[in-house]
Enzyme design. Sequence first.
Site: not given
Length: 668
Positions: A117, A423, A115, A34, A428, A405, A311, A287, A222, A113, A408
């Site tokens: 998603d 590895c 929001k 978004d 190591c 690796c 947001k 609101k 809502y 309130e 090592c």
Amino acid sequence: MDRIKAEQRVSELNELLGNYGHAYYVLDNPMVPDAVYDQLLNELIQLETLYPDLVFPDSPTQRIGGAPISNFEKVTHDRPMLSLSNVFGEDDLREFDKRVRNGAGEKIEYVCELKIDGLAVSLIYENGKFVRGATRGDGRVGEDITVNLRTIRSIPLKLKEPVSLEVRGEVFMPKKSFHKLNEERGENGEEVFANPRNAAAGSLRQLDPKIAANRNLDVFIYGIGGDAENYGLDEHNESLNYLQKLGFKTNSERKVCHSVEEVLAYIETWTEKRGNLSYEIDGIVIKVNSFLQQQELGFTAKSPKWATAYKFPAEEVMTNLIDIELSVGRTGAVTPTAILDPVSVAGTTVQRASLHNEDLIKEKDIRIGDKVIIRKAGDIIPEVVRAMIELRTGDEEPFRMPENCPACDAELVRIEGEVVLRCVNPKCPAQITEGLIHFVSRNAMNIEGLGEKVIEQLYQEQLIADIADIYKLTKDQLLELDRMGEKSASNLIAAIDASRSNSMERLLFGLGIRHVGEKAARILSEHFGSMEKLMDAPLEELTAIHEIGDKMADAIVTYFDSEEVRALVERLAAENVNLSYTGKRVQVEAGSNAFAGKKIVLTGKLEQLTRSEATERIEAMGGKLSGSVSKKTDLLIAGEEAGSKLDKALDLKIEVWNEQQLIEELNK
């Protein structure tokens, strides 16, 4: 920017935002987060404001949403389901407040309130009965999804009063349901959902209502879709209380605020607390409370002037991938990590993000120099979502995993059935230090003060080479380390000494045996009672234990077959490290109570016991708790708001108890 360049950029933005909007609203498959969409949309708004003659009818700024998909019957909303304008910070919010007060007077109340998603829906009731439900669609025309909405348990099919009205709400998928759904889809080889919002939208658009019924969707209502004044209501908050009275589920976290300062305080509170919610929110809706003032303020073409959405800082953002580094874990897994231009994600600065494995890099075609989308998985771990391939310049470089690796130089191998490169060199240094860090961690031996930096110093100074050496450390040796004072050294020695008496399951988990997590370590320790018995246990005995599978059992036998491991355990014993289980061992004969030897599932909300209390007491009486219902389930205990697990248990004719029956049996 001159007009010629502006016209070219407006054309580019229209096409780009059109593609992104189609993917988001129509296909339920967002191409960008978004925050990126909002950033590009704001750029378009600014250009159209500067050059009004460049506002075209097909501009994303001239429409409310995307067109409905064709799989469901189209529904025209009696009143458009308008979108909200967005604000992104304190200055924007204060400007909104100023506009409201200029239009409706200084005495203003706001309702704040969460929001949610999710997916906006319209629900129609006639004489108190649910008759039709639809998606928002493009704001004017949506899709009839009544059959799927009827499967959501929090949507009442009959109201407490025989009223006729339209209500609007947000359908969402709780976090737990989302994670479970993605696990199941992953196991079945299906594509996982990007986030709970898309999972909810995809569920509601299934043609088979049984699929929606199994997705455990929920809803918050809502508002009223028509004139709330027709029901004797003067304020928005009053209308929410009325809807709750009728039997609708509304969000109780709302608050009436009398100033913009109170609104900002509410936003600050939920910016910090949102991670504790069982569902996702992406902002705060503000609101004007009075319906009369709402009427005075009116609407723009696409949104009400009396409401806005604050947001949260973006949880998904775009930045530059400047390099890819490799790290070696305690099991030898080599993991690529993206090195990024610093960027703020969900309130913290991110410079590194997981790329998981080579296959994922190839699948997503991620290249050094790409602009990439970053998000925090589960609000904690940054990860690269995708490369912005459409923004490439041609200078980006494909990434190739090395053959050796990075720690090592041993040859890397890919074990059959795994996607990671490993590895396999037991010497190591990267694996050794990571293993030491795991051993002292909170959920293992819990040696406070022996953190990652201290472990790395001790290893580099050759003061420790394995976990047994930790118990040979002296205060004088610790004082030689950087930033280690007298008090810190004394506290660390005390913490090391205290860890010697830990129960066996902590040591077993700390050893880092592949596939053996905390729960398995406790089960094994409780079963065998001592490290000696576990070390000598044959494969058949291990696989016979509940929840110990073939893969884990094989890993345990292979681990303890090593002479080096056995020598290590002997050295730990010589340093007086406890090798026995000191917790409460459960020894209950099958049939001695209603739980002994039974496979039991808990579901729903318990009123008198917490979930952990119930689990502990059932296990103490020999019961085996499971997270899913199957034919092997012996008993389901259903609390309030029990969902699909209860339905499945009834279908399979499994015995079902309520919480009171559980308590009566526990107290016998």
